[in-house]
Design a protein around this motif. Sequence first.
Motif, short mmCIF file in Angstrom:
data_model
loop_
_atom_site.label_atom_id
_atom_site.label_comp_id
_atom_site.label_asym_id
_atom_site.label_seq_id
_atom_site.Cartn_x
_atom_site.Cartn_y
_atom_site.Cartn_z
N PHE A 91 0.76 -1.24 -0.15
CA PHE A 91 0.00 0.17 0.01
C PHE A 91 1.03 1.26 0.06
O PHE A 91 2.00 1.06 0.46
N LYS A 92 0.67 2.26 -0.52
CA LYS A 92 1.13 3.65 -0.47
C LYS A 92 0.29 4.55 0.07
O LYS A 92 -1.20 4.35 0.39
N SER A 93 0.76 5.68 0.59
CA SER A 93 0.01 6.66 1.32
C SER A 93 0.77 8.15 1.07
O SER A 93 1.90 7.89 0.80
N GLU A 94 0.00 8.81 0.97
CA GLU A 94 0.38 10.43 1.03
C GLU A 94 -0.31 11.17 1.87
O GLU A 94 -1.23 11.05 2.58
N THR A 95 0.25 12.23 2.53
CA THR A 95 -0.50 13.24 3.31
C THR A 95 -1.49 14.03 2.45
O THR A 95 -0.86 14.62 1.41
N ILE A 96 -2.78 13.92 2.89
CA ILE A 96 -3.42 14.60 2.14
C ILE A 96 -4.14 15.86 2.85
O ILE A 96 -5.08 16.69 2.35
N ASN A 97 -3.35 16.31 3.74
CA ASN A 97 -3.84 17.63 4.40
C ASN A 97 -4.14 18.61 3.45
O ASN A 97 -5.14 19.51 3.51
N ASN A 98 -3.40 19.20 2.63
CA ASN A 98 -3.21 20.13 1.62
C ASN A 98 -4.08 19.93 0.68
O ASN A 98 -4.37 21.17 -0.18
N TYR A 99 -4.77 18.67 0.47
CA TYR A 99 -5.67 18.73 -0.85
C TYR A 99 -6.97 17.65 -0.41
O TYR A 99 -7.19 17.02 -1.20
N LEU A 100 -7.16 17.94 0.59
CA LEU A 100 -8.42 17.14 1.42
C LEU A 100 -9.63 17.29 0.22
O LEU A 100 -10.07 16.25 0.01
N LEU A 101 -9.95 18.38 -0.17
CA LEU A 101 -11.24 18.39 -1.23
C LEU A 101 -10.74 17.71 -2.49
O LEU A 101 -11.72 17.16 -3.12
N THR A 102 -9.57 17.97 -2.95
CA THR A 102 -9.28 17.19 -4.38
C THR A 102 -9.49 15.58 -4.04
O THR A 102 -9.94 15.17 -4.73
N ALA A 103 -8.91 15.26 -2.77
CA ALA A 103 -9.05 13.70 -2.46
C ALA A 103 -10.46 13.31 -2.32
O ALA A 103 -10.79 12.25 -2.70
N THR A 104 -11.07 14.17 -1.77
CA THR A 104 -12.72 13.70 -1.51
C THR A 104 -13.36 13.55 -2.82
O THR A 104 -13.98 12.68 -3.14
N ARG A 105 -13.14 14.48 -3.72
CA ARG A 105 -13.51 14.68 -5.14
C ARG A 105 -13.13 13.23 -5.88
O ARG A 105 -14.10 12.59 -6.36
N TYR A 106 -12.07 13.06 -5.69
CA TYR A 106 -11.40 11.97 -6.58
C TYR A 106 -12.04 10.50 -6.04
O TYR A 106 -12.37 9.73 -6.78
N ILE A 107 -12.14 10.56 -4.73
CA ILE A 107 -12.88 9.45 -4.08
C ILE A 107 -14.36 9.13 -4.87
O ILE A 107 -14.79 8.33 -4.97
N HIS A 108 -14.99 10.11 -4.50
CA HIS A 108 -16.45 10.13 -4.87
C HIS A 108 -16.64 10.03 -6.38
O HIS A 108 -17.74 9.37 -6.80
N GLN A 109 -15.60 10.43 -7.01
CA GLN A 109 -15.93 10.45 -8.83
C GLN A 109 -15.47 9.03 -9.44
O GLN A 109 -15.40 8.93 -10.52
N ASN A 110 -14.77 8.11 -8.38
CA ASN A 110 -14.06 7.05 -8.99
C ASN A 110 -15.24 6.07 -9.84
O ASN A 110 -15.02 5.76 -10.89
N SER A 111 -16.52 6.02 -9.10
CA SER A 111 -17.36 5.23 -9.80
C SER A 111 -17.93 5.91 -11.09
O SER A 111 -18.29 5.12 -12.04
N VAL A 112 -17.79 7.16 -11.18
CA VAL A 112 -18.08 8.00 -12.39
C VAL A 112 -17.15 7.54 -13.42
O VAL A 112 -17.46 7.32 -14.74
N LYS A 113 -15.85 7.78 -13.13
CA LYS A 113 -14.68 7.51 -14.07
C LYS A 113 -14.67 6.11 -14.41
O LYS A 113 -14.14 5.76 -15.53
N ALA A 114 -15.12 5.08 -13.69
CA ALA A 114 -15.01 3.64 -13.95
C ALA A 114 -16.56 3.41 -14.89
O ALA A 114 -16.68 2.45 -15.15
N ARG A 115 -17.26 4.45 -15.08
CA ARG A 115 -18.51 4.14 -16.01
C ARG A 115 -19.65 3.44 -15.27
O ARG A 115 -20.40 2.88 -16.06
#
Length: 124
Positions: A28-52
């Motif tokens: 597993f990999k990890s990154e500190t997401i404090n600086n881009y919490l909003l981007t990470a949240t949107r990325y997670i929410h849009q995974n199902s959209v990007k997967a069609r």
Amino acid sequence: MMKRLGISYAKYYNWKYRTTGHLFQDRFKSETINNYLLTATRYIHQNSVKARIVPLPAEWKWSSCLGYYGQFVYPPDLLDPHFLLNMFSPDLLIARIRFKEFNDRKNNDQCLEDSDDSQNKVIR
């Protein structure tokens, strides 16, 4: 017994595939997401959209979007949307509208993407 079996299997696996270290090392990999919490949240929410799978993030039944949008109430220990929504406005209704606009916007967000070096390639 189980520990000895696990150690023996790890040694065999490392010998067979010419690897070193713990068997599940670097899985597993990890990154500190404090600086881009909003981007990470949107990325997670849009995974199902990007997967069609669904056309909009809120249509994925496993998503927390409806909780952020105020259309579903999750138990407080499961989802507390206030911290994130306060980044958009102290007024809850305005914050939900702004977050929904941000969250549904098409984008090319990338979070925790694979690096180019061949040692860390992940088969998808």
